[in-house]
Design an enzyme around this catalytic site. Structure first.
Site, PDB file in Angstrom:
ATOM      1  N   ASP A 257      -8.238  13.114  -0.932  1.00 15.60           N
ATOM      2  CA  ASP A 257      -7.089  12.289  -0.578  1.00 15.60           C
ATOM      3  C   ASP A 257      -6.737  11.511  -1.846  1.00 15.60           C
ATOM      4  OD1 ASP A 257      -5.244  10.698   1.006  1.00 15.60           O
ATOM      5  OD2 ASP A 257      -6.767   9.123   0.993  1.00 15.60           O
TER       6      ASP A 257
ATOM      7  N   ASP B  63      -4.482   8.064  -2.263  1.00 14.76           N
ATOM      8  CA  ASP B  63      -4.506   6.604  -2.213  1.00 14.76           C
ATOM      9  C   ASP B  63      -5.791   6.100  -1.568  1.00 14.76           C
ATOM     10  OD1 ASP B  63      -1.961   6.722  -3.334  1.00 14.76           O
ATOM     11  OD2 ASP B  63      -0.961   6.620  -1.389  1.00 14.76           O
TER      12      ASP B  63
END
Length: 175
Positions: free
Chosen positions: A7, A9
């Site tokens: 992922d 952020d």
């Protein structure tokens, strides 16, 4: 192929509940950049799957998102590494797409791009939606305690979820 999916952020860069809207707001976690470079130099392909609903919300455009990803690639390249495929969901939570995590569309795009199975591939995230997306395609869910990780730890985690302090700790374990 040694594939690792991340992922963005909260895993690679600092997260914000107010969204990352500009290149200046995209602040990398230095140890994460170093971890990606180390993994890449060791033969790992590091791909990224990220929800970016700020596009649908009108907070920033595709050019800004691409500038953030270009900066990520530059920083990793400065340390002798490479970032693989970056896929993103530009939709809002109510748009009914199949790519927004916790749905599996982004991870399926990565599998198709690399023509590989995701069974057992580690997907590293900081939120429940990341862990659910991992499970949906047979990935190994991995939670880091950066970004939303501390909040996610207060909820029930999917069985078999591995937990690490940060991406550097994940890299150290894999290497």
């Amino acid at each position: 192929m040694k594939l690792l999916i991340l992922d963005r952020d909260g895993v690679i860069n600092l997260d914000s509940d107010a969204y990352i809207k500009t290149l200046d707001e995209w602040i990398p976690i230095p140890s994460s950049i170093a971890a990606i470079a180390r993994l890449s130099r060791a033969g790992w392909t590091v791909a990224v799957a990220t929800n970016q609903s700020g596009i649908a919300r009108g907070y920033y455009g595709l050019a800004t998102l691409e500038a953030m990803h270009d900066r990520l690639r530059e920083l990793v390249a400065e340390q002798g590494g490479e970032v693989g495929l970056i896929v993103y969901c530009p939709h809002g939570p109510d748009d009914g797409c199949d790519c927004r995590k916790p749905k599996a569309g982004l991870l399926e795009q990565i599998a198709a791009h690399y023509a590989t199975s995701l069974a057992g591939v580690w997907f590293v995230g900081d939120s429940s939606s990341d862990l659910q997306a991992a499970l949906a395609v047979g990935c190994q869910p991995v939670l880091v305690k950066t970004g939303k990780g501390p909040r996610t730890l207060t909820k029930a985690l999917p069985p078999g979820t591995l937990v690490f302090d940060d991406l550097a700790a994940v890299a150290a374990h894999l290497l």
